[in-house]
Design an enzyme around this catalytic site. Structure first.
Site, short mmCIF file in Angstrom:
data_model
loop_
_atom_site.label_atom_id
_atom_site.label_comp_id
_atom_site.label_asym_id
_atom_site.label_seq_id
_atom_site.Cartn_x
_atom_site.Cartn_y
_atom_site.Cartn_z
N ASN A 184 27.73 -11.79 9.52
CA ASN A 184 27.25 -11.42 10.86
C ASN A 184 25.76 -11.13 10.75
O ASN A 184 25.38 -10.08 10.24
CB ASN A 184 28.03 -10.19 11.34
CG ASN A 184 27.47 -9.63 12.64
OD1 ASN A 184 26.70 -10.29 13.34
ND2 ASN A 184 27.84 -8.39 12.96
N TRP A 185 24.96 -12.08 11.23
CA TRP A 185 23.51 -11.92 11.08
C TRP A 185 22.94 -10.92 12.09
O TRP A 185 21.76 -10.57 12.02
CB TRP A 185 22.80 -13.28 11.26
CG TRP A 185 23.05 -14.25 10.14
CD1 TRP A 185 23.76 -14.03 9.00
CD2 TRP A 185 22.56 -15.60 10.06
NE1 TRP A 185 23.75 -15.17 8.21
CE2 TRP A 185 23.02 -16.15 8.85
CE3 TRP A 185 21.78 -16.40 10.91
CZ2 TRP A 185 22.72 -17.46 8.44
CZ3 TRP A 185 21.49 -17.71 10.50
CH2 TRP A 185 21.95 -18.23 9.29
N LYS A 186 23.73 -10.47 13.02
CA LYS A 186 23.27 -9.54 14.08
C LYS A 186 22.00 -10.10 14.73
O LYS A 186 21.85 -11.32 14.83
CB LYS A 186 23.05 -8.14 13.51
CG LYS A 186 24.26 -7.63 12.72
CD LYS A 186 24.22 -6.17 12.45
CE LYS A 186 25.33 -5.78 11.49
NZ LYS A 186 25.57 -4.37 11.42
N HIS B 170 32.93 -5.68 18.29
CA HIS B 170 32.17 -5.08 17.18
C HIS B 170 31.77 -3.66 17.59
O HIS B 170 31.47 -3.40 18.75
CB HIS B 170 30.93 -5.94 16.89
CG HIS B 170 30.24 -5.54 15.63
ND1 HIS B 170 29.41 -4.45 15.56
CD2 HIS B 170 30.27 -6.07 14.38
CE1 HIS B 170 28.95 -4.33 14.32
NE2 HIS B 170 29.46 -5.30 13.58
N GLU C 86 29.14 -2.05 17.33
CA GLU C 86 27.84 -1.94 18.02
C GLU C 86 27.96 -2.32 19.48
O GLU C 86 27.29 -1.74 20.35
CB GLU C 86 26.80 -2.82 17.28
CG GLU C 86 26.42 -2.21 15.94
CD GLU C 86 25.93 -3.20 14.89
OE1 GLU C 86 25.60 -4.35 15.24
OE2 GLU C 86 25.90 -2.80 13.70
N GLU D 189 36.66 -2.17 10.42
CA GLU D 189 35.29 -1.77 10.11
C GLU D 189 35.09 -0.31 10.49
O GLU D 189 34.82 0.01 11.65
CB GLU D 189 34.29 -2.61 10.92
CG GLU D 189 34.37 -4.10 10.65
CD GLU D 189 33.02 -4.75 10.91
OE1 GLU D 189 32.44 -5.24 9.96
OE2 GLU D 189 32.56 -4.74 12.05
N GLY E 59 26.39 -0.63 8.17
CA GLY E 59 24.93 -0.56 8.08
C GLY E 59 24.41 0.75 7.50
O GLY E 59 23.22 1.03 7.58
N SER F 219 29.23 -2.18 4.90
CA SER F 219 28.42 -2.07 3.69
C SER F 219 29.06 -2.75 2.48
O SER F 219 28.99 -2.22 1.36
CB SER F 219 28.07 -0.61 3.40
OG SER F 219 27.30 -0.08 4.46
N GLY G 207 27.59 -7.71 7.17
CA GLY G 207 26.37 -7.64 7.98
C GLY G 207 25.14 -7.83 7.10
O GLY G 207 24.77 -8.95 6.75
N GLY G 208 24.50 -6.72 6.74
CA GLY G 208 23.23 -6.76 6.02
C GLY G 208 23.20 -7.72 4.84
O GLY G 208 22.24 -8.50 4.68
#
Ligand code: PEP
Length: 265
Positions: free
Chosen positions: A14-16, A100, A102, A172, A178, A217, A238-239
């Protein structure tokens, strides 16, 4: 006794809201030759909307699937700024993230809207990836299972068990997204087992086939331990998906034989 199935582990990046045309091309140039050698893991990438079609072109000769990070619950029409499920399907998306944390926290997406998006995605031929998970306060007050169960129930009520398991579930924990703080493999497995058992109470075979990913993470150095848990079928990353070698190492960690899950038969 445990059940085993031939489902492959699935790793989704997930590149956000990150990247640019040049950065995406450079990331894929490094990543694709490495992960093309991994045959027993399924990989998907979710770039931001504006890059979906160029990333689709770059993925064309690979087995990596395309996913989107969000969709509209509406089918079409006067919804300025929204993107429909059929548009995503039309440009080659296979997956779409739904709910998600977010989106839930920053864009006020509640369980009903998430369930509607899940149903809309399925109807358009996409595979929705339903994100569920508790906040730190909810974990500390012992509500993790209740929160996750309620999030599942909203979708179950909308589409039923047979359609729920056509999607993918991503557990999640919000406190791990993150933050650099990962659930321990045991903490993650306990919630994954709860989810699988909850689905099994309704349909045992469907629960065994359903892929339940862990996200929060995940890094190259903790992925293997997480993915070795019996009810963890891959990861939502993610990251670490923004760095080619980290993401490749995570995909490598998911390379496994047939998955065995914990449902007793
Ligand atoms: C995510 O965005 O779904 C996620 C898990 O992020 P991170 O890996 O950065 O915690």
């Amino acid at each position: 006794m445990q059940t085993s199935s031939n489902k492959k582990q699935l790793v989704i990046g997930n590149w956000k809201m990150n990247g640019s045309s040049a950065e995406n091309a450079s990331l894929l140039l490094s990543l694709l030759p490495v992960i093309s050698r991994f045959e027993s893991v399924e990989v998907a990438l979710c770039p931001p909307y504006p890059y979906l079609t160029t990333v689709a072109d770059l993925l064309d000769d690979s087995d990596v699937a395309l996913g989107a990070q969000n969709l509209s619950a509406q089918l079409s029409g006067a919804h300025t700024g929204e993107v429909s499920a059929s548009m995503l399907h039309d440009i080659g998306c296979r997956f779409v993230l739904v709910g998600h944390s977010e989106r839930r926290a920053l864009y006020a997406e509640d369980d009903d809207l998430v369930a509607k998006k899940f149903a809309t995605a399925l109807r358009a031929g996409l595979i929705p990836v339903l994100c569920v998970g508790e906040t730190l306060a909810q974990r500390q007050s012992g509500e993790t299972e209740v929160v996750v169960t309620n999030q599942l129930n909203a979708v179950l009520k909308a589409v039923g068990i047979q359609d729920l398991v056509k999607g993918v579930i991503a557990y999640e924990p919000v406190w791990a997204i993150g933050t650099g703080e990962t659930a321990t493999p045991e903490q993650a497995q306990a919630v994954h087992r709860h989810i699988r058992q909850y689905l099994a109470d309704q349909d045992r075979a469907a629960a065994a086939d359903c892929r339940i990913l862990y996200g929060g993470s995940v890094k190259a150095d903790n992925a293997e331990q997480l993915f070795n848990q019996p009810d963890i079928d891959g990861g939502l990353i993610g990251g670490a998906s923004l760095d080619a070698m980290s993401f490749a190492a995570i995909c490598w960690a998911a390379q496994t034989g047939p998955i065995t899950d914990s449902i007793a038969i």
